[in-house]
Write an enzyme that holds these catalytic residues in place. Structure first.
Site, short mmCIF file in Angstrom:
data_model
loop_
_atom_site.label_atom_id
_atom_site.label_comp_id
_atom_site.label_asym_id
_atom_site.label_seq_id
_atom_site.Cartn_x
_atom_site.Cartn_y
_atom_site.Cartn_z
N ASP A 71 0.82 -1.22 0.00
CA ASP A 71 0.00 0.00 0.00
C ASP A 71 0.85 1.26 0.00
OD1 ASP A 71 0.97 -0.45 2.56
OD2 ASP A 71 -0.99 -0.77 3.46
N ASN A 139 -7.15 -2.72 14.76
CA ASN A 139 -8.56 -3.04 14.51
C ASN A 139 -8.72 -4.23 13.57
OD1 ASN A 139 -7.82 -1.98 12.06
ND2 ASN A 139 -9.36 -0.38 11.98
N HIS A 141 -7.10 -4.67 10.66
CA HIS A 141 -6.92 -4.46 9.22
C HIS A 141 -5.63 -5.10 8.72
CE1 HIS A 141 -4.75 -0.51 10.28
NE2 HIS A 141 -3.93 -1.05 9.42
N GLU A 146 -9.69 -1.93 5.79
CA GLU A 146 -10.32 -1.68 7.08
C GLU A 146 -11.51 -2.63 7.29
OE1 GLU A 146 -8.83 0.14 9.12
OE2 GLU A 146 -8.16 2.06 8.32
#
Ligand code: GLP
Length: 247
Positions: A71, A139, A141, A146
């Protein structure tokens, strides 16, 4: 096909870095034109340090290796100190014998972001990594997928959640400087890798690791998709693993 998910609990991040380096060397040395999928964030930093040290001591050569990163932030070009291109150059590529032309990271300042995402997805499809290194967000991801990211997603522009912006703000002067979007390899693209190594270290990853391994396979827990990959190894230290069931 049977899914294989191995979990290795090691004492410290340093031990994990050494073990993962050995796995990388073993796997890539069996392949003629190896492809290594790489991640950013603080988790893989020790691994990159080990790779550099090993290379400098006459170990593995990256001359024939192609790398594909997960990314990049939208709006940061490769010279920006917080761009993932800059991160990879500084923390790995500048210190090993890799051909820079064979290192791939999405272009976060491409004029046509949609075309850039499509190009990147084609690149991954044509060059599925022999090993993909992954970290995990607090979280759950993976890359910048996400919670709620479709499991059939390919590379695309994503909005970052508040929790990810908060987590990543430690690298910027202020939270307002953290980009709100990124180009992220999609979940379906990540799953194209022939094998995946996910590294989780520190207590801040304990909840995400537990969910990934014990919760139902569901899009609200992006890393849970790995339960269906044919070859995944998880390397966790004691702090990240402390919430896992003991048996
Ligand atoms: C970012 C990256 C992820 C990485 C995550 C965790 O969001 N896009 O690939 O896994 O951060 O980062 P860290 O290793 O710093 O906890």
């Amino acid at each position: 096909m049977r899914n294989i998910m191995r979990v290795y609990l090691l004492q410290s991040p340093g031990n994990i870095a050494k073990a993962v380096l050995e796995k990388i060397k073993e796997t890539l040395s069996k392949v003629e034109n190896p492809v290594l999928g790489l991640a950013t964030g603080s988790t893989p930093l020790r691994l990159y340090g080990e790779m550099i040290e090993d290379y400098k001591n006459g170990g593995f050569s990256y001359k024939n290796v192609t790398t594909i990163n997960l990314d990049e932030y939208v709006g940061l070009d490769g010279s920006h100190p917080q761009s993932y291109r800059h991160f990879m150059n500084e923390n790995l590529f500048n210190h090993i014998d890799i051909n820079m032309e064979n290192t791939h990271i999405p272009n976060g300042v491409a004029k046509d972001l949609k075309a850039e995402c499509a190009r990147y997805s084609r690149l991954v499809t044509a060059n599925p990594p022999d090993i993909q290194i992954l970290g995990i967000g607090s979280n759950g991801h993976i890359a910048f997928n996400e919670p709620g990211s479709p499991f059939n997603s390919t590379t695309r522009v994503v909005d970052l959640t508040e929790s990810t912006i908060n987590d990543n703000s430690r690298f910027f002067n202020s939270i307002d400087e953290v980009p709100k979007q990124a180009i992220s390899m999609g979940i379906a693209d990540i799953m194209k890798a022939k094998s995946i190594i996910l590294i989780a270290t520190g207590t801040s990853k304990a909840e995400a690791l537990k969910r990934m391994l014990t919760a139902h396979y569901a899009e609200d827990s992006p890393a849970s998709v790995l339960q269906t990959h044919r070859c995944v190894s998880i390397y966790a230290d004691e702090s990240a693993a402390h919430l896992l069931p003991k048996n």
